[in-house]
Design a protein around this motif. Structure first.
Motif, PDB file in Angstrom:
ATOM      1  N   ALA A 232       0.833  -1.221   0.000  1.00  9.41           N
ATOM      2  CA  ALA A 232       0.000   0.000   0.000  1.00  9.41           C
ATOM      3  C   ALA A 232       0.861   1.262   0.000  1.00  9.41           C
ATOM      4  CB  ALA A 232      -0.942   0.007   1.210  1.00  9.41           C
ATOM      5  N   ASP A 233       2.013   1.205   0.685  1.00 12.56           N
ATOM      6  CA  ASP A 233       2.862   2.394   0.811  1.00 12.56           C
ATOM      7  C   ASP A 233       4.007   2.410  -0.191  1.00 12.56           C
ATOM      8  OD1 ASP A 233       1.262   3.103   2.940  1.00 12.56           O
ATOM      9  OD2 ASP A 233       2.560   2.096   4.410  1.00 12.56           O
ATOM     10  N   GLY A 234       4.027   1.505  -1.139  1.00  9.43           N
ATOM     11  CA  GLY A 234       5.120   1.449  -2.113  1.00  9.43           C
ATOM     12  C   GLY A 234       6.318   0.706  -1.537  1.00  9.43           C
ATOM     13  N   VAL A 235       7.436   0.776  -2.261  1.00  9.30           N
ATOM     14  CA  VAL A 235       8.638   0.027  -1.895  1.00  9.30           C
ATOM     15  C   VAL A 235       9.461   0.834  -0.895  1.00  9.30           C
ATOM     16  CG1 VAL A 235      10.714  -1.092  -2.743  1.00  9.30           C
ATOM     17  CG2 VAL A 235       8.672  -1.010  -4.191  1.00  9.30           C
TER      18      VAL A 235
ATOM     19  N   PRO B 135      36.749   0.470   1.246  1.00  9.74           N
ATOM     20  CA  PRO B 135      37.287   1.146   0.061  1.00  9.74           C
ATOM     21  C   PRO B 135      36.406   2.313  -0.364  1.00  9.74           C
ATOM     22  CG  PRO B 135      37.273  -1.230  -0.217  1.00  9.74           C
ATOM     23  CD  PRO B 135      36.493  -0.965   1.025  1.00  9.74           C
ATOM     24  N   ARG B 136      37.038   3.316  -0.957  1.00 15.29           N
ATOM     25  CA  ARG B 136      36.336   4.543  -1.304  1.00 15.29           C
ATOM     26  C   ARG B 136      36.047   4.638  -2.802  1.00 15.29           C
ATOM     27  NH1 ARG B 136      33.929   6.720   3.084  1.00 15.29           N
ATOM     28  NH2 ARG B 136      35.328   6.544   4.878  1.00 15.29           N
ATOM     29  N   TRP B 137      35.730   3.549  -3.432  1.00 13.08           N
ATOM     30  CA  TRP B 137      35.354   3.636  -4.838  1.00 13.08           C
ATOM     31  C   TRP B 137      33.839   3.760  -4.952  1.00 13.08           C
ATOM     32  CZ3 TRP B 137      37.646  -1.080  -3.196  1.00 13.08           C
ATOM     33  CH2 TRP B 137      36.743  -2.137  -3.023  1.00 13.08           C
ATOM     34  N   SER B 138      33.365   4.092  -6.137  1.00 11.26           N
ATOM     35  CA  SER B 138      31.935   4.292  -6.358  1.00 11.26           C
ATOM     36  C   SER B 138      31.197   2.971  -6.370  1.00 11.26           C
ATOM     37  CB  SER B 138      31.707   5.031  -7.686  1.00 11.26           C
ATOM     38  OG  SER B 138      32.312   6.309  -7.663  1.00 11.26           O
ATOM     39  N   VAL B 139      29.935   3.061  -5.960  1.00 13.39           N
ATOM     40  CA  VAL B 139      29.070   1.889  -5.925  1.00 13.39           C
ATOM     41  C   VAL B 139      27.773   2.252  -6.633  1.00 13.39           C
ATOM     42  CG1 VAL B 139      27.828   0.239  -4.483  1.00 13.39           C
ATOM     43  CG2 VAL B 139      30.060   1.089  -3.756  1.00 13.39           C
ATOM     44  N   ARG B 140      27.300   1.345  -7.467  1.00  8.96           N
ATOM     45  CA  ARG B 140      26.033   1.550  -8.162  1.00  8.96           C
ATOM     46  C   ARG B 140      25.031   0.517  -7.684  1.00  8.96           C
ATOM     47  NH1 ARG B 140      24.387   4.243 -12.682  1.00  8.96           N
ATOM     48  NH2 ARG B 140      22.541   3.410 -13.769  1.00  8.96           N
ATOM     49  N   VAL B 141      23.816   0.946  -7.442  1.00 12.13           N
ATOM     50  CA  VAL B 141      22.737   0.066  -6.999  1.00 12.13           C
ATOM     51  C   VAL B 141      21.644   0.096  -8.062  1.00 12.13           C
ATOM     52  CG1 VAL B 141      21.006  -0.413  -5.254  1.00 12.13           C
ATOM     53  CG2 VAL B 141      23.252   0.432  -4.558  1.00 12.13           C
ATOM     54  N   GLU B 142      21.285  -1.060  -8.583  1.00 12.93           N
ATOM     55  CA  GLU B 142      20.200  -1.201  -9.548  1.00 12.93           C
ATOM     56  C   GLU B 142      19.067  -1.959  -8.861  1.00 12.93           C
ATOM     57  OE1 GLU B 142      19.807  -0.320 -12.755  1.00 12.93           O
ATOM     58  OE2 GLU B 142      21.810   0.388 -13.330  1.00 12.93           O
ATOM     59  N   ALA B 143      17.808  -1.465  -9.023  1.00 13.95           N
ATOM     60  CA  ALA B 143      16.675  -2.086  -8.354  1.00 13.95           C
ATOM     61  C   ALA B 143      15.467  -2.080  -9.274  1.00 13.95           C
ATOM     62  CB  ALA B 143      16.361  -1.364  -7.052  1.00 13.95           C
ATOM     63  N   ALA B 144      14.539  -2.997  -9.031  1.00 12.95           N
ATOM     64  CA  ALA B 144      13.293  -3.083  -9.787  1.00 12.95           C
ATOM     65  C   ALA B 144      12.194  -3.582  -8.850  1.00 12.95           C
ATOM     66  CB  ALA B 144      13.464  -4.021 -10.985  1.00 12.95           C
ATOM     67  N   SER B 145      10.930  -3.266  -9.200  1.00 19.24           N
ATOM     68  CA  SER B 145       9.791  -3.663  -8.367  1.00 19.24           C
ATOM     69  C   SER B 145       8.632  -4.073  -9.254  1.00 19.24           C
ATOM     70  CB  SER B 145       9.386  -2.499  -7.459  1.00 19.24           C
ATOM     71  OG  SER B 145       8.973  -1.373  -8.228  1.00 19.24           O
ATOM     72  N   TRP B 146       7.718  -4.781  -8.630  1.00 20.32           N
ATOM     73  CA  TRP B 146       6.468  -5.213  -9.284  1.00 20.32           C
ATOM     74  C   TRP B 146       5.316  -4.982  -8.335  1.00 20.32           C
ATOM     75  CZ3 TRP B 146       4.776  -7.258 -13.909  1.00 20.32           C
ATOM     76  CH2 TRP B 146       3.509  -7.858 -13.901  1.00 20.32           C
ATOM     77  N   SER B 147       4.386  -4.099  -8.737  1.00 20.13           N
ATOM     78  CA  SER B 147       3.207  -3.782  -7.926  1.00 20.13           C
ATOM     79  C   SER B 147       3.608  -3.300  -6.540  1.00 20.13           C
ATOM     80  CB  SER B 147       2.282  -4.999  -7.824  1.00 20.13           C
ATOM     81  OG  SER B 147       1.801  -5.379  -9.097  1.00 20.13           O
ATOM     82  N   GLY B 148       4.643  -2.473  -6.476  1.00 20.84           N
ATOM     83  CA  GLY B 148       5.061  -1.927  -5.197  1.00 20.84           C
ATOM     84  C   GLY B 148       5.846  -2.879  -4.329  1.00 20.84           C
ATOM     85  N   ARG B 149       6.210  -4.060  -4.870  1.00 24.78           N
ATOM     86  CA  ARG B 149       6.977  -5.065  -4.119  1.00 24.78           C
ATOM     87  C   ARG B 149       8.363  -5.183  -4.757  1.00 24.78           C
ATOM     88  NH1 ARG B 149       5.547  -9.490  -0.935  1.00 24.78           N
ATOM     89  NH2 ARG B 149       3.356  -9.009  -1.316  1.00 24.78           N
TER      90      ARG B 149
END
Length: 890
Positions: free
Chosen positions: A520-523, A566-580
């Protein structure tokens, strides 16, 4: 002298000249001419001892030679009135513009034999003219075919047939000229041969006869008069192919030849086969070993010669069986039945490829002594002891200790899933450690020693990760809204997959889209950030780039840095379905390195090496297909190897849960089976033909002789090489090549460290893959050996090429070269069985950690298995030695 006529004149008195007598005089005379002048008289007296007439004849020839008198066509001591007639063609006659007649050697039922000089090839030949009587066109056509086959027989114990010609309406054969004495004349002079000499002659006669039979040529007139003893004392079978004409001659003429040496079926006018020649061979053997022709006595050979070996008597009587089916099947089998015979040597001498049974029966090699077997066992133990400190410096599992057991991390993951919102009941789960992440390994290798050690101990970046896979119980939504066939199809269910580092920090989360009610409140992505030990405040939104591996309706991404480490860059990729949330991945962005371009070049080189492997397999397919069509392949050994690989592949498939993440678990399960089959069928006939001794132990194992001491010894040799190389030498070479700060051979692609079933699945995968790799590389080794005659040079070239193909044009090739050289030595010294065992065992040991703690205990069975097999091999060797001692005592 040439092949003797079928019915030579008999008698050896002082005033009688026979072809045999003349040949004997000529042989001694020509041998005397090769001696220094001061030694000739002593040489002639020694050669003619006991025969005063022969001595006078040779001395007269030497005296005539000194005065320049012609000596070509008659013995010097014989007056012209008693010289043999010149026959149809006097000496000096040139036939067909090519052959100058030097004299007639004799006359028999089949025609006349002349000695001639080939003016084109400048060599002495023998011309055998066939009697014109009863020569029909059908008989001549059959005879031409027989000659065409007979001229292909090339063997040191066979008189070569050169060509077929015709002059003045007479057909003749040109054959090799053999200056010597026939066996019949020798037996008349000395009686029977000494047993050792008779065995030697028998073995060589069988070799020549077998070579002819291999070409489809039957002799049909084998007798002592058609076996010449040349100037070197070697038996030579003559008149091959001539008896093919006899099949078209009336039976009366056929029997007028030499019926005393005919088989019963030949006398009866029935089909003449290889076994018919073997009956004649039995008659020849009877005369050689006893000094009596079979027609002259009905006594058994042992009654005539009291000290005759019983095996020889059984062999002679078996050759003389009335029923052809009860005789030996081939001349090679006759040679094998001789006392002290080696079947491999007999087959090779006959120009044949030894059969697998002959290879297994060879006594050329013996097993290890008990002392040597125990030394191998000690060498294995010392190798493991020496490997522990070496692998502590190079092994990832020793440098990045795993302090948390898999079941404890699984509990943490289950709690994490509940916090994310996946609280429904699910199916079975599988979990374990996985090694290693290539990008992280590559980064750690670029750090200095202190930073490298810190990165390993902190598990950041995650070189080793923990995976958790759990099957979901709910169905996925339909992907096709309308099915024209009215069948509702659902996409196969995907498991929930979680990956963390060795201390529980989330690296990846993936779950299938479900039909559960949306949030109900999204991810709440902060929950996953906390599970990954990332501070969301340090990240800013970014444009999504990665394509989700599951169905999703929303994608997002962030970029930032770690809170610590370590101080290198980090990338986060995410996906959802119906708020889950359905996907969450932490992707460290490692800084570029100068060696990345070289790594790209190495990747291209790897593609080329794989293409070379594909080409090699395509060629092997063609060779295997040809071997199968020609019936040269030994299929039982291929079936055994395929069965072994199939069992290993089945263990891998059934013990590995199907919803585990994909790792580097070797080749697809069907590919090793195909590789092993094709490689064995393609190479085995050539190995058996050129290097049969390398198949002795394998052939015995293939025939079921598991407890054979040679089999056990070669298994032990393979185990020793595998343990020494897989546990000690490979890590030491790795460390010398500069890998001590990065990955080692013990950490290249260990897929799973979980339950006992998963570990057995890993072991099966690596063993099957090792066997397939051994079979593939065997193709290259055999090709090099067939191409380069010197065995050591061929193996060296193969080792260099394989090291380059596997390691590339880099330091890895230098590291791998000693490995392949040792493998080549093992194959050359101990054969195929040791080679295959070494590959299978080494493939499992290299990827099994050798460390302390629960990880070392988990893989302890993998390291113990070679020692258990080695203990069995030592026991078999000791038992064989004890049995041999008891037999010697009795």
């Amino acid at each position: 002298m040439t092949a003797q006529p079928s019915n030579p004149a008999t008698g050896s008195g002082a005033g009688t000249v026979t072809p045999e007598r003349f040949a004997r005089v000529r042989a001694i005379f020509e041998a005397a001419l090769e001696q220094p002048a001061r030694d000739r008289q002593g040489f002639v007296k020694g050669a003619c001892v006991g025969d005063a007439v022969l001595l006078r004849e040779v001395e007269a020839m030497l005296a005539a030679d000194a005065t320049g008198a012609p000596l070509l066509d008659r013995p010097a001591s014989t007056p012209s009135s008693s010289a043999p007639e010149e026959g149809r063609f006097p000496a000096g006659t040139v036939l067909a513009g090519r052959y100058r007649i030097l004299g007639r050697l004799g006359q028999g039922g089949m025609g006349e034999v002349y000695r001639a000089h080939d003016l084109i090839l400048n060599q002495t030949v023998a011309l055998k003219f066939l009697a014109p009587a009863h020569l029909s066109e059908a008989a001549l056509a059959r005879f031409r075919n027989e000659v065409r086959i007979a001229r292909q027989v090339s063997h040191p114990n066979v008189c070569r047939v050169y060509d077929l010609g015709m002059v003045e309406g007479l057909h003749f054969l040109s054959m090799e000229y053999i200056d010597g004495e026939d066996l019949a004349s020798l037996l008349r002079r000395i009686g029977r041969l000494p047993q050792d000499k008779a065995i030697e002659f028998t073995r060589k006669i069988c070799a020549g006869l077998g070579a002819a039979h291999e070409r489809g040529v039957l002799h049909r007139d084998l007798k002592p008069a058609n076996i010449m003893i040349d100037g070197r004392g070697q038996p030579r079978i003559t008149d091959f192919g001539l008896a093919g004409l006899a099949a078209e001659i009336p039976l009366s003429d056929l029997r007028s030849g030499t019926p005393a040496y005919m088989s019963p079926e030949q006398k009866a006018g029935k089909d003449v086969t290889v076994r018919s020649d073997l009956y004649s061979l039995g008659l020849v053997l009877h005369e050689m070993f006893t000094g009596k022709a079979r027609k002259d006595t009905q006594s058994s050979p042992s009654e005539l010669v009291k000290d005759l070996d019983p095996a020889i008597e059984r062999l002679i009587l078996r050759c003389l069986e009335e029923d052809p089916k009860r005789r030996p099947s081939t001349a090679l089998n006759v040679a094998m039945a001789l006392p002290g015979a080696d079947p491999i040597a007999a087959a090779l001498a006959a120009g044949e490829t030894p059969s697998p049974e002959m290879v297994a029966a060879s006594q050329e090699k013996e097993g290890f002594s008990v002392r040597a077997a125990l030394l191998c066992l000690v060498a294995m133990a010392l190798a493991v002891a020496a490997a522990v400190p070496i692998r502590a410096r190079i092994d990832v599992f020793a440098r990045a200790p795993l302090t948390i057991r898999p079941d404890a991390l699984a509990d943490r993951v289950q709690l994490m899933l509940k916090n994310i919102g996946y609280t429904a009941e699910h199916g079975p789960a599988a979990y374990g450690y996985w090694c290693c992440h290539t990008d992280a390994i590559r980064y750690v290798r670029r750090l200095d020693a202190a930073d490298s050690a810190k990165a390993f101990s902190s598990h950041q970046p995650a070189v080793i990760s923990f995976f958790y896979s759990q099957q979901v119980a709910t169905a996925a939504p339909r992907e096709v809204p309308f099915d024209p066939f009215g069948v509702e199809t659902e996409r196969p269910q995907r498991p929930i997959r979680v990956e963390t580092d060795a201390v529980g920090r989330l690296l990846r989360f993936e779950a299938p889209a479900t039909s559960e009610a949306p949030y109900a409140d999204g991810v709440d992505w902060d929950v996953l950030f906390r599970a990954a030990h990332l501070e969301m405040a340090r990240f800013s939104p970014a444009i999504p780039e990665a394509v989700p591996g599951v169905a999703s309706d929303a994608r997002t991404a962030w970029e930032g840095t770690y809170a610590d480490g370590p101080r290198w860059s980090v990338r986060v990729e995410a996906a959802s379905w119906s708020g889950r949330p359905v996907e969450f991945r932490v992707l460290p962005l490692f800084p570029p390195a100068e060696g990345d371009a070289r790594s790209a070049g190495y990747a291209r080189f790897r593609i080329l090496s794989r293409m070379a492997g594909v080409i090699l397999m395509a060629g092997a397919f063609v060779i295997a297909w040809r071997n199968l069509r020609q019936g040269r392949s030994e299929k039982r050994g291929a079936y055994i190897l395929v069965a072994i690989v199939s069992v290993l592949s089945a263990l891998e498939v059934f013990l590995q849960p199907q919803h585990l993440p994909t790792g580097d678990s070797g080749l697809p399960w069907i590919l090793p089976i195909v590789l092993v089959w094709v490689a064995y069928i393609a190479t085995e006939p050539y190995v058996r033909r050129h290097w049969p001794d390398s198949l002795i132990s394998w052939s015995r194992l293939r025939s079921g002789k598991v407890h054979n001491p040679l089999v056990a010894s070669h298994v032990l040799a393979g185990l020793t090489m595998a343990v020494i190389w897989g546990t000690a030498i490979s890590p030491a070479l790795d460390m010398a090549a500069g890998y001590s700060r990065g990955r080692g051979l013990a950490s290249l692609s260990l897929p799973y460290l979980g339950s006992a079933g998963q570990t057995l699945s890993l072991w099966s995968s690596r063993a099957g893959t090792g066997l397939a790799e051994a079979a593939l590389l065997l193709i290259a080794i055999v090709l090099f050996r067939l191409w380069i005659r010197k065995l050591w040079l061929a193996d060296l070239a193969a080792a260099i090429l394989i090291a380059i193909l596997v390691g590339g044009l880099r330091a890895e090739a230098l590291v791998l070269l000693p490995a392949w050289l040792s493998i080549m030595w093992l194959l050359r010294r101990f054969g195929l069985l040791a080679y295959l065992v070494a590959f299978m065992v080494q493939s499992t040991l290299v990827f099994a950690p050798l460390t302390t703690g629960w990880v070392g205990a988990h893989f302890l069975p993998v390291h113990l298995l070679p020692f258990l097999l080695a203990a069995w091999a030592v026991w078999v060797t000791a038992s064989a030695g004890q049995q041999h001692s008891m037999e010697s005592a009795t």
